[in-house]
Design a protein around this motif. Structure first.
Motif, PDB file in Angstrom:
ATOM      1  N   GLY A 246       0.809  -1.219   0.000  1.00  0.00           N
ATOM      2  CA  GLY A 246       0.000   0.000   0.000  1.00  0.00           C
ATOM      3  C   GLY A 246       0.833   1.255   0.000  1.00  0.00           C
ATOM      4  O   GLY A 246       1.828   1.371  -0.717  1.00  0.00           O
ATOM      5  N   ASP A 247       0.432   2.186   0.842  1.00  0.00           N
ATOM      6  CA  ASP A 247       1.021   3.522   0.866  1.00  0.00           C
ATOM      7  C   ASP A 247       2.525   3.505   1.152  1.00  0.00           C
ATOM      8  O   ASP A 247       3.282   4.248   0.547  1.00  0.00           O
ATOM      9  N   SER A 248       2.975   2.646   2.046  1.00  0.00           N
ATOM     10  CA  SER A 248       4.395   2.659   2.420  1.00  0.00           C
ATOM     11  C   SER A 248       5.287   2.224   1.264  1.00  0.00           C
ATOM     12  O   SER A 248       6.323   2.843   1.017  1.00  0.00           O
ATOM     13  N   THR A 249       4.889   1.192   0.535  1.00  0.00           N
ATOM     14  CA  THR A 249       5.725   0.777  -0.588  1.00  0.00           C
ATOM     15  C   THR A 249       5.674   1.807  -1.719  1.00  0.00           C
ATOM     16  O   THR A 249       6.683   2.021  -2.397  1.00  0.00           O
ATOM     17  N   ARG A 250       4.532   2.464  -1.889  1.00  0.00           N
ATOM     18  CA  ARG A 250       4.453   3.541  -2.897  1.00  0.00           C
ATOM     19  C   ARG A 250       5.390   4.682  -2.528  1.00  0.00           C
ATOM     20  O   ARG A 250       6.088   5.237  -3.382  1.00  0.00           O
ATOM     21  N   LYS A 251       5.417   5.054  -1.249  1.00  0.00           N
ATOM     22  CA  LYS A 251       6.302   6.138  -0.803  1.00  0.00           C
ATOM     23  C   LYS A 251       7.770   5.762  -0.998  1.00  0.00           C
ATOM     24  O   LYS A 251       8.583   6.593  -1.412  1.00  0.00           O
ATOM     25  N   PHE A 252       8.107   4.515  -0.704  1.00  0.00           N
ATOM     26  CA  PHE A 252       9.492   4.062  -0.873  1.00  0.00           C
ATOM     27  C   PHE A 252       9.893   4.098  -2.349  1.00  0.00           C
ATOM     28  O   PHE A 252      10.945   4.624  -2.708  1.00  0.00           O
ATOM     29  N   ARG A 253       9.048   3.560  -3.201  1.00  0.00           N
ATOM     30  CA  ARG A 253       9.345   3.556  -4.643  1.00  0.00           C
ATOM     31  C   ARG A 253       9.447   4.987  -5.187  1.00  0.00           C
ATOM     32  O   ARG A 253      10.305   5.283  -6.022  1.00  0.00           O
ATOM     33  N   ALA A 254       8.586   5.881  -4.706  1.00  0.00           N
ATOM     34  CA  ALA A 254       8.627   7.286  -5.147  1.00  0.00           C
ATOM     35  C   ALA A 254       9.930   7.953  -4.725  1.00  0.00           C
ATOM     36  O   ALA A 254      10.513   8.738  -5.489  1.00  0.00           O
ATOM     37  N   ALA A 255      10.410   7.641  -3.528  1.00  0.00           N
ATOM     38  CA  ALA A 255      11.678   8.214  -3.053  1.00  0.00           C
ATOM     39  C   ALA A 255      12.836   7.734  -3.921  1.00  0.00           C
ATOM     40  O   ALA A 255      13.727   8.516  -4.285  1.00  0.00           O
ATOM     41  N   VAL A 256      12.827   6.452  -4.263  1.00  0.00           N
ATOM     42  CA  VAL A 256      13.880   5.898  -5.133  1.00  0.00           C
ATOM     43  C   VAL A 256      13.822   6.574  -6.503  1.00  0.00           C
ATOM     44  O   VAL A 256      14.847   6.999  -7.046  1.00  0.00           O
ATOM     45  N   GLN A 257      12.630   6.712  -7.047  1.00  0.00           N
ATOM     46  CA  GLN A 257      12.487   7.340  -8.364  1.00  0.00           C
ATOM     47  C   GLN A 257      12.922   8.804  -8.325  1.00  0.00           C
ATOM     48  O   GLN A 257      13.536   9.298  -9.265  1.00  0.00           O
ATOM     49  N   GLN A 258      12.626   9.488  -7.225  1.00  0.00           N
ATOM     50  CA  GLN A 258      13.063  10.878  -7.082  1.00  0.00           C
ATOM     51  C   GLN A 258      14.593  10.966  -7.126  1.00  0.00           C
ATOM     52  O   GLN A 258      15.150  11.847  -7.771  1.00  0.00           O
ATOM     53  N   CYS A 259      15.258  10.043  -6.470  1.00  0.00           N
ATOM     54  CA  CYS A 259      16.728  10.020  -6.491  1.00  0.00           C
ATOM     55  C   CYS A 259      17.240   9.843  -7.916  1.00  0.00           C
ATOM     56  O   CYS A 259      18.127  10.579  -8.356  1.00  0.00           O
ATOM     57  N   VAL A 260      16.672   8.870  -8.632  1.00  0.00           N
ATOM     58  CA  VAL A 260      17.101   8.615 -10.011  1.00  0.00           C
ATOM     59  C   VAL A 260      16.827   9.830 -10.882  1.00  0.00           C
ATOM     60  O   VAL A 260      17.692  10.266 -11.662  1.00  0.00           O
ATOM     61  N   ASP A 261      15.640  10.419 -10.758  1.00  0.00           N
ATOM     62  CA  ASP A 261      15.284  11.599 -11.549  1.00  0.00           C
ATOM     63  C   ASP A 261      16.221  12.769 -11.276  1.00  0.00           C
ATOM     64  O   ASP A 261      16.504  13.567 -12.164  1.00  0.00           O
TER      65      ASP A 261
END
Length: 142
Positions: free
Chosen positions: A42-57
């Motif tokens: 749910g929300d926690s895995t979405r937040k984690f994936r978004a943080a990783v994507q933000q780093c890559v971006d």
């Protein structure tokens, strides 16, 4: 005088779980993420994936995640960690996890994921590894 009924205490299982969050802070060799709360579907895995994507971006493909306040990871959390490892590896980066709860460490071990992840006991040792990798790759360019 009015009688007041006392309510029974709430069972421990009904206590709401701490909501997951990850705070990113820059370092010379990596982005550092301080994760707090259980990493579940749910929300926690979405937040984690978004943080990783933000780093890559943002062009920061090395991520050290302090897990000392993550008491539990379910199968979706494990999948999010593996996806982060893959995303960063494809971008020529690295994911390093630090300060795992014993329970989280056991889950990663039982699933075999600990054999492909870079796990350090402390943030300092993770950053030292990244520093030495950075220096060795810079020396190879010369």
């Amino acid at each position: 005088r009015m009688a007041t009924a006392s309510l029974p205490p709430k069972p421990a299982g009904d206590v709401p779980a701490m909501s997951f969050r990850i705070t990113l802070r820059p370092n010379r060799f990596a982005m550092i993420g301080d994760a707090i709360g259980a990493m579940t579907l749910g929300d926690s895995t979405r937040k984690f994936r978004a943080a990783v994507q933000q780093c890559v971006d943002d062009g920061q493909v090395c991520l050290v995640v302090n897990m000392y306040e993550v008491p539990f990871v379910d199968s979706a959390g494990v999948a999010a960690i593996v996806a982060a490892h893959t995303t960063l590896s494809v971008a020529n980066g690295r994911l390093i996890l630090t300060r795992l709860y014993t329970r989280v460490s056991r889950i990663l071990s039982l699933t075999g994921v600990d054999t492909v992840l870079d796990i350090h006991q402390y943030e300092d040792s993770a950053l030292e590894k990244l520093r030495s990798l950075h220096e060795s790759s810079s020396a190879n360019v010369r």
